[in-house]
Write a protein that holds these residues in place. Structure first.
Motif, PDB file in Angstrom:
ATOM      1  N   THR A 132    -113.810 -57.781 -65.405  1.00 23.98           N
ATOM      2  CA  THR A 132    -113.254 -56.692 -66.204  1.00 23.98           C
ATOM      3  C   THR A 132    -111.773 -56.617 -65.873  1.00 23.98           C
ATOM      4  O   THR A 132    -111.409 -56.533 -64.692  1.00 23.98           O
ATOM      5  N   PHE A 133    -110.932 -56.670 -66.887  1.00 21.44           N
ATOM      6  CA  PHE A 133    -109.490 -56.739 -66.646  1.00 21.44           C
ATOM      7  C   PHE A 133    -108.756 -55.653 -67.419  1.00 21.44           C
ATOM      8  O   PHE A 133    -109.247 -55.111 -68.410  1.00 21.44           O
ATOM      9  N   ASP A 134    -107.547 -55.365 -66.933  1.00 24.51           N
ATOM     10  CA  ASP A 134    -106.623 -54.466 -67.620  1.00 24.51           C
ATOM     11  C   ASP A 134    -105.347 -55.262 -67.852  1.00 24.51           C
ATOM     12  O   ASP A 134    -104.700 -55.691 -66.893  1.00 24.51           O
ATOM     13  N   ASP A 135    -104.998 -55.487 -69.124  1.00 25.46           N
ATOM     14  CA  ASP A 135    -103.800 -56.274 -69.422  1.00 25.46           C
ATOM     15  C   ASP A 135    -102.600 -55.395 -69.764  1.00 25.46           C
ATOM     16  O   ASP A 135    -101.574 -55.889 -70.252  1.00 25.46           O
ATOM     17  N   GLY A 136    -102.731 -54.099 -69.493  1.00 25.63           N
ATOM     18  CA  GLY A 136    -101.648 -53.173 -69.797  1.00 25.63           C
ATOM     19  C   GLY A 136    -101.783 -52.496 -71.140  1.00 25.63           C
ATOM     20  O   GLY A 136    -101.118 -51.490 -71.397  1.00 25.63           O
ATOM     21  N   GLN A 137    -102.630 -53.052 -72.009  1.00 27.09           N
ATOM     22  CA  GLN A 137    -102.851 -52.469 -73.329  1.00 27.09           C
ATOM     23  C   GLN A 137    -104.295 -52.027 -73.526  1.00 27.09           C
ATOM     24  O   GLN A 137    -104.558 -51.093 -74.275  1.00 27.09           O
ATOM     25  N   ARG A 138    -105.199 -52.697 -72.875  1.00 27.49           N
ATOM     26  CA  ARG A 138    -106.608 -52.355 -73.006  1.00 27.49           C
ATOM     27  C   ARG A 138    -107.379 -52.888 -71.805  1.00 27.49           C
ATOM     28  O   ARG A 138    -106.879 -53.727 -71.042  1.00 27.49           O
ATOM     29  N   ILE A 139    -108.583 -52.385 -71.655  1.00 28.01           N
ATOM     30  CA  ILE A 139    -109.509 -52.891 -70.651  1.00 28.01           C
ATOM     31  C   ILE A 139    -110.537 -53.751 -71.373  1.00 28.01           C
ATOM     32  O   ILE A 139    -111.131 -53.318 -72.372  1.00 28.01           O
ATOM     33  N   GLY A 140    -110.704 -54.972 -70.932  1.00 25.23           N
ATOM     34  CA  GLY A 140    -111.608 -55.895 -71.607  1.00 25.23           C
ATOM     35  C   GLY A 140    -112.429 -56.707 -70.629  1.00 25.23           C
ATOM     36  O   GLY A 140    -112.294 -56.589 -69.405  1.00 25.23           O
ATOM     37  N   VAL A 141    -113.291 -57.535 -71.186  1.00 21.94           N
ATOM     38  CA  VAL A 141    -114.145 -58.427 -70.396  1.00 21.94           C
ATOM     39  C   VAL A 141    -113.664 -59.856 -70.596  1.00 21.94           C
ATOM     40  O   VAL A 141    -113.365 -60.274 -71.723  1.00 21.94           O
ATOM     41  N   GLY A 142    -113.560 -60.583 -69.518  1.00 24.39           N
ATOM     42  CA  GLY A 142    -113.101 -61.959 -69.600  1.00 24.39           C
ATOM     43  C   GLY A 142    -113.988 -62.909 -68.812  1.00 24.39           C
ATOM     44  O   GLY A 142    -114.847 -62.484 -68.036  1.00 24.39           O
TER      45      GLY A 142
ATOM     46  N   ALA B 285    -118.656 -70.401 -76.567  1.00 21.28           N
ATOM     47  CA  ALA B 285    -117.321 -69.996 -77.030  1.00 21.28           C
ATOM     48  C   ALA B 285    -116.255 -70.959 -76.517  1.00 21.28           C
ATOM     49  O   ALA B 285    -116.194 -71.278 -75.338  1.00 21.28           O
ATOM     50  N   GLY B 286    -115.418 -71.441 -77.428  1.00 20.02           N
ATOM     51  CA  GLY B 286    -114.332 -72.337 -77.043  1.00 20.02           C
ATOM     52  C   GLY B 286    -112.990 -71.794 -77.475  1.00 20.02           C
ATOM     53  O   GLY B 286    -112.903 -70.879 -78.295  1.00 20.02           O
ATOM     54  N   ASP B 287    -111.915 -72.371 -76.904  1.00 18.21           N
ATOM     55  CA  ASP B 287    -110.540 -71.975 -77.268  1.00 18.21           C
ATOM     56  C   ASP B 287    -110.317 -70.478 -77.144  1.00 18.21           C
ATOM     57  O   ASP B 287    -109.755 -69.831 -78.027  1.00 18.21           O
ATOM     58  N   LEU B 288    -110.775 -69.918 -76.038  1.00 17.53           N
ATOM     59  CA  LEU B 288    -110.562 -68.493 -75.798  1.00 17.53           C
ATOM     60  C   LEU B 288    -109.118 -68.253 -75.374  1.00 17.53           C
ATOM     61  O   LEU B 288    -108.537 -69.046 -74.634  1.00 17.53           O
ATOM     62  N   PRO B 289    -108.513 -67.166 -75.832  1.00 12.03           N
ATOM     63  CA  PRO B 289    -107.127 -66.885 -75.437  1.00 12.03           C
ATOM     64  C   PRO B 289    -107.037 -66.532 -73.955  1.00 12.03           C
ATOM     65  O   PRO B 289    -107.928 -65.901 -73.387  1.00 12.03           O
ATOM     66  N   VAL B 290    -105.941 -66.935 -73.348  1.00 15.63           N
ATOM     67  CA  VAL B 290    -105.694 -66.625 -71.938  1.00 15.63           C
ATOM     68  C   VAL B 290    -105.126 -65.223 -71.829  1.00 15.63           C
ATOM     69  O   VAL B 290    -104.271 -64.805 -72.630  1.00 15.63           O
ATOM     70  N   VAL B 291    -105.598 -64.478 -70.838  1.00 23.35           N
ATOM     71  CA  VAL B 291    -105.061 -63.147 -70.578  1.00 23.35           C
ATOM     72  C   VAL B 291    -103.877 -63.300 -69.627  1.00 23.35           C
ATOM     73  O   VAL B 291    -104.048 -63.746 -68.487  1.00 23.35           O
ATOM     74  N   PRO B 292    -102.657 -62.962 -70.058  1.00 25.09           N
ATOM     75  CA  PRO B 292    -101.500 -63.118 -69.179  1.00 25.09           C
ATOM     76  C   PRO B 292    -101.441 -62.005 -68.133  1.00 25.09           C
ATOM     77  O   PRO B 292    -101.522 -60.826 -68.465  1.00 25.09           O
ATOM     78  N   ALA B 293    -101.313 -62.385 -66.872  1.00 25.39           N
ATOM     79  CA  ALA B 293    -101.144 -61.438 -65.759  1.00 25.39           C
ATOM     80  C   ALA B 293    -102.142 -60.290 -65.796  1.00 25.39           C
ATOM     81  O   ALA B 293    -101.755 -59.111 -65.802  1.00 25.39           O
ATOM     82  N   PRO B 294    -103.431 -60.581 -65.822  1.00 28.09           N
ATOM     83  CA  PRO B 294    -104.395 -59.483 -65.870  1.00 28.09           C
ATOM     84  C   PRO B 294    -104.522 -58.788 -64.513  1.00 28.09           C
ATOM     85  O   PRO B 294    -104.415 -59.409 -63.458  1.00 28.09           O
ATOM     86  N   ARG B 295    -104.744 -57.490 -64.555  1.00 28.88           N
ATOM     87  CA  ARG B 295    -105.118 -56.765 -63.338  1.00 28.88           C
ATOM     88  C   ARG B 295    -106.634 -56.688 -63.311  1.00 28.88           C
ATOM     89  O   ARG B 295    -107.254 -56.140 -64.234  1.00 28.88           O
ATOM     90  N   LEU B 296    -107.236 -57.258 -62.282  1.00 32.99           N
ATOM     91  CA  LEU B 296    -108.686 -57.294 -62.221  1.00 32.99           C
ATOM     92  C   LEU B 296    -109.216 -55.985 -61.655  1.00 32.99           C
ATOM     93  O   LEU B 296    -108.811 -55.539 -60.576  1.00 32.99           O
ATOM     94  N   LEU B 297    -110.132 -55.388 -62.388  1.00 33.45           N
ATOM     95  CA  LEU B 297    -110.813 -54.175 -61.958  1.00 33.45           C
ATOM     96  C   LEU B 297    -112.144 -54.557 -61.325  1.00 33.45           C
ATOM     97  O   LEU B 297    -112.507 -55.738 -61.266  1.00 33.45           O
ATOM     98  N   ALA B 298    -112.883 -53.580 -60.839  1.00 36.68           N
ATOM     99  CA  ALA B 298    -114.259 -53.861 -60.432  1.00 36.68           C
ATOM    100  C   ALA B 298    -115.005 -54.405 -61.651  1.00 36.68           C
ATOM    101  O   ALA B 298    -114.775 -53.946 -62.777  1.00 36.68           O
TER     102      ALA B 298
END
Length: 220
Positions: free
Chosen positions: A5-15, A53-66
């Motif tokens: 689970t990451f926070d990229d500064g705009q949203r919290i998502g799953v990667g 799933a292929g060709d997934l976008p890279v999350v730049p500088a993600p902050r990893l949450l729990a």
């Protein structure tokens, strides 16, 4: 598969963690706005889609949450879960109520409140106005996927979705003074978790895993 689970500064998502063990790939296009907890609940349907799933976008500088920042219920834990710890704890003066060095004949179960969970790289609040005797214990955390009750021992691992790492932080003086474990285990930020959750199929035999902790690079 390693999921975060990451926070990229705009949203919290799953990667998903790439094969290099560092790069985080954004699964928003696969999971939509689902949390990892919701993904686990639908895993039988979503796992094939995720794996393909292929060709997934890279999350730049993600902050990893729990991996699961907000569990739905308390974390359940087993105390005195290896011999050396039983002996050490029995001599420590913190044990309650019997302060025994004997190996328990049944699991010693306690819980930590959901509000203890924090990110793997976040600061731990030492709560200086409440406690002055903090302790830490690295733990293998089991993530349950399929629920149930009255589960037979030989079927137990069928209910395990995966695993992560947790730090069981404890206010030992509260544990000693209140003669129970819930308060000393449940102050905010007392369960750093992650950085990722690993599916059970990737782990294989959990009894072959090794967990370790270091403080400023020193093994503890």
């Amino acid at each position: 598969m390693k999921l975060v689970t990451f926070d990229d500064g705009q949203r919290i998502g799953v990667g998903r963690v790439a094969d290099d063990g560092v790069t985080v790939l954004d699964l928003g296009g696969v999971f939509g706005r689902r949390t990892l907890l919701e993904v686990i609940e639908e895993w039988d349907r979503l796992e094939p889609v995720t794996a393909a799933a292929g060709d997934l976008p890279v999350v730049p500088a993600p902050r990893l949450l729990a991996p699961i920042p907000q569990p739905r219920r308390n974390l359940f834990a087993i105390g005195k879960n290896y011999r050396d710890h039983v002996r050490e704890f029995g001599r420590s003066g913190y044990d309650s109520p019997d302060r025994s060095e004997d190996i328990p004949t049944a699991p010693v179960v306690f819980s930590k409140a959901t509000t203890t969970v924090t990110g793997p790289f976040d600061d731990i609040d030492p709560h200086p106005g409440v406690t002055s005797e903090l302790d830490y214990e690295v733990e293998l955390a089991v993530i349950i996927g399929r629920g149930g009750r009255g589960i037979r021992r030989e079927q137990a691992l069928d209910h395990v979705w995966g695993y992560t790492i947790a730090n069981d932080v404890t206010a030992r003086d509260l544990q000693r003074d209140h003669k129970q474990w819930l308060l000393g285990k449940s102050l905010d930020t007392f369960a750093p978790m992650g950085p990722w959750a690993v599916t059970a199929d990737e782990v294989g035999d959990p009894t072959a895993l090794v967990v370790s902790s270091t403080v400023n690079g020193e093994p503890r």
